[in-house]
Design a protein around this motif. Structure first.
Motif, PDB file in Angstrom:
ATOM      1  N   UNK A 202      37.090  -1.689 -31.272  1.00  0.00           N
ATOM      2  CA  UNK A 202      36.864  -2.975 -31.939  1.00  0.00           C
ATOM      3  C   UNK A 202      37.927  -3.256 -32.995  1.00  0.00           C
ATOM      4  N   UNK A 203      38.501  -2.220 -33.596  1.00  0.00           N
ATOM      5  CA  UNK A 203      39.586  -2.409 -34.552  1.00  0.00           C
ATOM      6  C   UNK A 203      39.167  -2.879 -35.929  1.00  0.00           C
ATOM      7  N   UNK A 204      37.894  -2.702 -36.310  1.00  0.00           N
ATOM      8  CA  UNK A 204      37.430  -3.149 -37.623  1.00  0.00           C
ATOM      9  C   UNK A 204      38.220  -2.438 -38.721  1.00  0.00           C
ATOM     10  N   UNK A 205      38.748  -3.193 -39.660  1.00  0.00           N
ATOM     11  CA  UNK A 205      39.710  -2.619 -40.601  1.00  0.00           C
ATOM     12  C   UNK A 205      39.067  -1.663 -41.596  1.00  0.00           C
ATOM     13  N   UNK A 206      37.748  -1.704 -41.728  1.00  0.00           N
ATOM     14  CA  UNK A 206      37.038  -0.940 -42.753  1.00  0.00           C
ATOM     15  C   UNK A 206      36.243   0.239 -42.185  1.00  0.00           C
ATOM     16  N   UNK A 207      36.354   0.538 -40.916  1.00  0.00           N
ATOM     17  CA  UNK A 207      35.408   1.420 -40.216  1.00  0.00           C
ATOM     18  C   UNK A 207      35.331   2.822 -40.821  1.00  0.00           C
ATOM     19  N   UNK A 208      34.143   3.194 -41.277  1.00  0.00           N
ATOM     20  CA  UNK A 208      33.924   4.516 -41.853  1.00  0.00           C
ATOM     21  C   UNK A 208      34.024   5.622 -40.809  1.00  0.00           C
ATOM     22  N   UNK A 209      33.786   5.297 -39.547  1.00  0.00           N
ATOM     23  CA  UNK A 209      33.821   6.325 -38.500  1.00  0.00           C
ATOM     24  C   UNK A 209      35.210   6.920 -38.307  1.00  0.00           C
ATOM     25  N   UNK A 210      36.231   6.286 -38.870  1.00  0.00           N
ATOM     26  CA  UNK A 210      37.582   6.862 -38.833  1.00  0.00           C
ATOM     27  C   UNK A 210      37.744   8.027 -39.818  1.00  0.00           C
TER      28      UNK A 210
ATOM     29  N   UNK B  86       9.045  -0.878 -27.423  1.00  0.00           N
ATOM     30  CA  UNK B  86       9.648  -1.611 -28.552  1.00  0.00           C
ATOM     31  C   UNK B  86      11.163  -1.572 -28.446  1.00  0.00           C
ATOM     32  N   UNK B  87      11.794  -2.695 -28.721  1.00  0.00           N
ATOM     33  CA  UNK B  87      13.254  -2.807 -28.838  1.00  0.00           C
ATOM     34  C   UNK B  87      13.567  -3.532 -30.130  1.00  0.00           C
ATOM     35  N   UNK B  88      14.537  -3.027 -30.862  1.00  0.00           N
ATOM     36  CA  UNK B  88      15.076  -3.755 -32.018  1.00  0.00           C
ATOM     37  C   UNK B  88      16.594  -3.724 -31.896  1.00  0.00           C
ATOM     38  N   UNK B  89      17.216  -4.878 -31.884  1.00  0.00           N
ATOM     39  CA  UNK B  89      18.677  -4.962 -31.820  1.00  0.00           C
ATOM     40  C   UNK B  89      19.209  -5.229 -33.223  1.00  0.00           C
ATOM     41  N   UNK B  90      20.151  -4.402 -33.637  1.00  0.00           N
ATOM     42  CA  UNK B  90      20.766  -4.526 -34.955  1.00  0.00           C
ATOM     43  C   UNK B  90      22.185  -5.078 -34.793  1.00  0.00           C
ATOM     44  N   UNK B  91      22.458  -6.163 -35.487  1.00  0.00           N
ATOM     45  CA  UNK B  91      23.748  -6.847 -35.388  1.00  0.00           C
ATOM     46  C   UNK B  91      24.428  -6.838 -36.754  1.00  0.00           C
ATOM     47  N   UNK B  92      25.693  -6.471 -36.794  1.00  0.00           N
ATOM     48  CA  UNK B  92      26.465  -6.494 -38.037  1.00  0.00           C
ATOM     49  C   UNK B  92      27.082  -7.874 -38.255  1.00  0.00           C
ATOM     50  N   UNK B  93      26.865  -8.439 -39.445  1.00  0.00           N
ATOM     51  CA  UNK B  93      27.512  -9.681 -39.856  1.00  0.00           C
ATOM     52  C   UNK B  93      28.183  -9.442 -41.207  1.00  0.00           C
ATOM     53  N   UNK B  94      29.464  -9.682 -41.279  1.00  0.00           N
ATOM     54  CA  UNK B  94      30.184  -9.455 -42.534  1.00  0.00           C
ATOM     55  C   UNK B  94      30.732 -10.745 -43.149  1.00  0.00           C
ATOM     56  N   UNK B  95      31.033 -11.711 -42.311  1.00  0.00           N
ATOM     57  CA  UNK B  95      31.612 -12.954 -42.815  1.00  0.00           C
ATOM     58  C   UNK B  95      31.166 -14.117 -41.946  1.00  0.00           C
ATOM     59  N   UNK B  96      30.934 -15.257 -42.564  1.00  0.00           N
ATOM     60  CA  UNK B  96      30.573 -16.468 -41.824  1.00  0.00           C
ATOM     61  C   UNK B  96      31.804 -17.214 -41.318  1.00  0.00           C
ATOM     62  N   UNK B  97      32.975 -16.763 -41.727  1.00  0.00           N
ATOM     63  CA  UNK B  97      34.243 -17.407 -41.382  1.00  0.00           C
ATOM     64  C   UNK B  97      34.817 -16.729 -40.139  1.00  0.00           C
TER      65      UNK B  97
ATOM     66  N   UNK C  32      37.599 -17.168 -38.552  1.00  0.00           N
ATOM     67  CA  UNK C  32      39.008 -16.784 -38.670  1.00  0.00           C
ATOM     68  C   UNK C  32      39.153 -15.482 -39.447  1.00  0.00           C
ATOM     69  N   UNK C  33      38.402 -15.340 -40.518  1.00  0.00           N
ATOM     70  CA  UNK C  33      38.414 -14.087 -41.267  1.00  0.00           C
ATOM     71  C   UNK C  33      37.829 -12.961 -40.423  1.00  0.00           C
ATOM     72  N   UNK C  34      36.796 -13.259 -39.671  1.00  0.00           N
ATOM     73  CA  UNK C  34      36.191 -12.258 -38.793  1.00  0.00           C
ATOM     74  C   UNK C  34      37.213 -11.687 -37.828  1.00  0.00           C
ATOM     75  N   UNK C  35      38.072 -12.533 -37.306  1.00  0.00           N
ATOM     76  CA  UNK C  35      39.077 -12.065 -36.340  1.00  0.00           C
ATOM     77  C   UNK C  35      40.145 -11.182 -36.994  1.00  0.00           C
ATOM     78  N   UNK C  36      40.232 -11.221 -38.317  1.00  0.00           N
ATOM     79  CA  UNK C  36      41.108 -10.299 -39.050  1.00  0.00           C
ATOM     80  C   UNK C  36      40.372  -8.993 -39.335  1.00  0.00           C
ATOM     81  N   UNK C  37      39.142  -9.114 -39.808  1.00  0.00           N
ATOM     82  CA  UNK C  37      38.385  -7.924 -40.203  1.00  0.00           C
ATOM     83  C   UNK C  37      37.899  -7.126 -38.999  1.00  0.00           C
ATOM     84  N   UNK C  38      37.563  -7.814 -37.909  1.00  0.00           N
ATOM     85  CA  UNK C  38      36.976  -7.188 -36.717  1.00  0.00           C
ATOM     86  C   UNK C  38      37.644  -7.795 -35.480  1.00  0.00           C
ATOM     87  N   UNK C  39      38.919  -7.455 -35.257  1.00  0.00           N
ATOM     88  CA  UNK C  39      39.769  -8.245 -34.369  1.00  0.00           C
ATOM     89  C   UNK C  39      39.474  -8.167 -32.877  1.00  0.00           C
TER      90      UNK C  39
END
Length: 286
Positions: A24-32, A124-135, A137-144
């Motif tokens: 995914x290329x997220x610039x902040x990823x802790x898993x790195x 039971x199913x629960x889907x968890x979705x990450x949202x960091x920015x409403x923008x 264009x910014x999303x495509x930088x942070x999570x390209x």
């Protein structure tokens, strides 16, 4: 991509990662972070070739419970389109009467809506979705390399329309980038409009440690060249980087979620995610 054989697939808390690494290329990823001991390039995704056989053996002998996925690697990375390990795992979870929850940023999860609905009807199913920015264009930088925020909101709506509960991860919030009242309020609007059950938030900030700090600063140089020195001056090598706006934004977060009956206590949310309903589930024979 490369294959490995794994000794185990489920943790003691019934979490699993079918893949190690992510594209995914997220610039902040802790898993790195080096703490996780990944001995291959992060984008060279490790596929646990025998994971489905291991999962089947575990599901046969374990008590019925929630199976979690995505804590280290998104289960819906593009590789999943062809390999379909997540879909095959869902078929096993459905077959043996377990519940399922996962964390993802990808709309590929909608491919498996049929299985999610089947599992949710029985347990039971629960889907968890990450949202960091409403923008977007910014999303495509942070999570390209993953679908943008507006598409993830579409996913929340589709899941809500199909009576599948959702939880949103409101994190990370990057100081001087997306730590604004407008951004937090917009994301909370999405949550309210789509009947999100809970919002996970560990305060407004991000964490950096050896491994992901280097990658993050490289991306700051690329996309926000004035911010690297600002980060170093303010935070040095701190692990927890709180936004200067943390208190104000957390007050907004707690007030608005409470007003709309959305869980905002992380312990309560994690309890909800792990709680397996006491339904009468008839497992299919092997």
């Amino acid at each position: 991509m490369h294959y490995v054989n794994s000794k185990s697939i489920l943790s003691g808390q019934n979490g699993m990662n079918l893949y190690r690494g992510c594209s995914h290329g997220c610039i902040y990823c802790d898993s790195r972070s080096e703490i996780y001991g990944m001995n291959h390039l992060f984008e060279d995704i490790e596929v646990k070739e025998n994971s489905l056989e291991l999962l089947k053996k575990e599901l046969i002998k374990r008590p019925k419970s929630m199976i979690g996925c995505g804590s280290m690697s998104d289960p819906y990375i593009p590789l999943e389109k062809n390999i379909k390990f997540t879909r095959k795992a869902l078929k096993l979870i459905d077959r043996y009467g377990f519940g399922f929850t996962c964390i993802t940023k990808s709309d590929l999860i909608l491919r498996d809506l049929d299985l999610l609905k089947k599992i949710n009807e029985k347990s039971k199913v629960v889907v968890q979705i990450t949202l960091t920015t409403s923008d977007d264009e910014l999303c495509r930088i942070l999570e390209p390399n993953v679908c943008d925020t507006s598409r993830r909101v579409d996913v929340l709506k589709i899941l809500n329309d199909n009576d599948i509960p959702t939880v949103v991860w409101l994190c990370p919030i990057l100081p001087f980038i997306n730590d604004t009242e407008e951004n937090i309020n917009s994301i909370l609007d999405y949550c309210i409009d789509n009947n999100v059950h809970g919002v996970v938030c560990f305060e407004m900030g991000l964490t950096l440690r050896k491994g992901n700090r280097k990658y993050f600063y490289e991306k700051l140089n690329q996309h926000f060249p004035s911010l690297r020195e600002k980060y170093i001056t303010k935070y040095d090598n701190n692990y927890n980087l709180l936004s200067p706006n943390n208190n104000k934004l957390m007050n907004i977060f707690k007030k608005r979620t409470s007003e709309h009956g959305i869980l905002n206590n992380n312990d309560e949310i994690f309890g909800y995610l792990s709680d397996f309903p006491q339904k009468s589930v008839q497992s299919k024979l092997i």
